[in-house]
Scaffold this active site. Structure first.
Site, mmCIF file in Angstrom:
data_model
loop_
_atom_site.group_PDB
_atom_site.id
_atom_site.type_symbol
_atom_site.label_atom_id
_atom_site.label_comp_id
_atom_site.label_asym_id
_atom_site.label_seq_id
_atom_site.Cartn_x
_atom_site.Cartn_y
_atom_site.Cartn_z
ATOM 1 N N SER A 141 62.541 -36.122 87.956
ATOM 2 C CA SER A 141 63.666 -36.841 88.562
ATOM 3 C C SER A 141 63.077 -37.990 89.383
ATOM 4 O O SER A 141 61.895 -37.952 89.760
ATOM 5 C CB SER A 141 64.428 -35.884 89.486
ATOM 6 O OG SER A 141 65.332 -36.592 90.313
ATOM 7 N N TYR A 154 65.040 -29.335 95.910
ATOM 8 C CA TYR A 154 65.043 -30.030 94.621
ATOM 9 C C TYR A 154 63.865 -31.003 94.535
ATOM 10 O O TYR A 154 63.126 -31.030 93.542
ATOM 11 C CB TYR A 154 66.365 -30.780 94.459
ATOM 12 C CG TYR A 154 66.555 -31.442 93.124
ATOM 13 C CD1 TYR A 154 66.810 -30.689 91.977
ATOM 14 C CD2 TYR A 154 66.500 -32.828 92.993
ATOM 15 C CE1 TYR A 154 67.001 -31.302 90.750
ATOM 16 C CE2 TYR A 154 66.691 -33.447 91.767
ATOM 17 C CZ TYR A 154 66.941 -32.683 90.645
ATOM 18 O OH TYR A 154 67.123 -33.294 89.423
ATOM 19 N N LYS A 158 60.687 -31.174 91.931
ATOM 20 C CA LYS A 158 60.500 -32.298 91.015
ATOM 21 C C LYS A 158 59.181 -33.050 91.291
ATOM 22 O O LYS A 158 58.542 -33.542 90.359
ATOM 23 C CB LYS A 158 61.710 -33.237 91.087
ATOM 24 C CG LYS A 158 63.005 -32.586 90.585
ATOM 25 C CD LYS A 158 62.892 -32.120 89.137
ATOM 26 C CE LYS A 158 64.232 -31.683 88.554
ATOM 27 N NZ LYS A 158 64.140 -31.315 87.127
#
Ligand SMILES: NC(=O)c1ccc[n+]([C@@H]2O[C@H](COP(=O)([O-])OP(=O)(O)OC[C@H]3O[C@@H](n4cnc5c(N)ncnc54)[C@H](O)[C@@H]3O)[C@@H](O)[C@H]2O)c1
Length: 277
Positions: A141, A154, A158
């Site tokens: 991401s 998150y 990532k």
């Protein structure tokens, strides 16, 4: 007997994964699609059938090493090869760094990081054994290249996928393997990711508080995306063909990446130049 080239896509029931599967089918590839959600997976299979693409659909939780291994075994039993591997399945939680629960960490790292690791551990040795040119795409991401408030879990998962993919590429290059690697780093775009909790195993425990303001920011970012999941898939296939490692489908990602690197270098200069006697 000669087979068409084979693509494997995890998280193929929705969003980017579905579009990657369809794009591979349009290339004339056979496609192995995997997901935890049966109905969306069946819908992707129906779309592949419409394109006339040979397809193998498997339920698979990528956070479980044995399920990914079973996916690899099923792929080799059916077609005996993998040309493009897309470790794409992912989930997201939002919230302040100190409020995320242990369960948030286990779930997100299990799917986003270990899902990619399991894919590489189960498929790459077989791809190396085949000795033919192949490519691995790991979906990270823009949150793996720069960080924003409210996405610590998150972003950590990532950033780890980016680091893992960089090492994977170097390890493969180091042995002269004909296997390329790309890391896909989209910014926000509309998919099912904001409803990730639909796939959260109930036995994992509670999530931390999500602030409405964060959810709204993500919703607005998705709505403002100038590109959709099919554009991301198209740009990813172009990156494979041109053997590009970093795939940044959104133009504006360059700004946040440059700001991060500038900040790192400015702090480095502060120690090494400006503070010199
Ligand atoms: N949409 C965005 O804004 C965005 C931005 C950057 C990166 N990404 C990444 O793109 C990837 C695809 O997500 P998306 O945006 O298409 O979301 P999505 O929710 O539409 O698709 C994700 C798919 O992964 C599946 N999945 C969830 N947990 C799984 C598990 N344990 N095992 C197997 N499959 C599982 C879901 O069922 C779903 O079909 C993810 O890795 C995500 O982090 C998305």
């Amino acid at each position: 007997m000669s087979h068409p080239p084979v693509a494997v896509v995890t998280g193929a029931g929705s969003g980017i994964g579905r579009e990657l599967a369809l794009a591979c089918a349009q290339e004339g590839m056979a496609v192995v699609i995997a997901d935890v959600e049966p109905a969306p997976l069946a819908q992707t299979q129906a779309l592949l059938d419409e394109l006339g693409a040979p397809c193998l659909a498997r339920l698979c939780d990528v956070s479980k090493a044995q399920e990914v291994e079973a996916l690899a075994t099923a792929t080799w039993d059916r077609w005996g090869r993998v040309d493009w591997l897309f470790n794409n399945a992912g989930v997201a939680v939002l919230g302040r760094a100190w409020e995320a629960t242990e369960a948030d960490w286990h779930w997100t790292l299990g799917v986003n990081l270990l899902g990619v690791v399991h894919g590489v551990r189960s498929f790459v040795p077989r791809m190396l054994g085949a000795g033919r040119a192949a490519h691995v795409v790991n979906t990270a991401s823009a949150a793996g290249l720069a960080s924003v408030a409210g996405s610590s879990v998150y972003a950590a998962s990532k950033h780890a996928v980016v680091g893992f993919s960089e090492c994977l590429a170097k390890d493969l290059e180091g042995i002269g393997a004909p296997i390329g690697v790309s890391v896909l780093c989209p910014s926000l775009l509309p998919t099912g990711i904001q409803a990730s909790a639909r796939n959260r195993p109930p036995d994992l425990g509670l999530t931390g508080p999500t602030l409405a303001v964060l959810e709204e920011r993500v919703r607005a970012g998705m709505a403002a995306s100038p590109i959709g999941a099919s554009d991301v898939a198209r740009l990813t296939l172009e990156a494979i063909r041109s053997r590009r490692f970093y795939v940044l489908p959104h133009a504006h990602t360059a700004t946040s990446v440059a700001q991060r690197v500038e900040r790192i270098l400015a702090d480095h200069r502060h120690i090494h130049q400006e503070n010199q006697p």
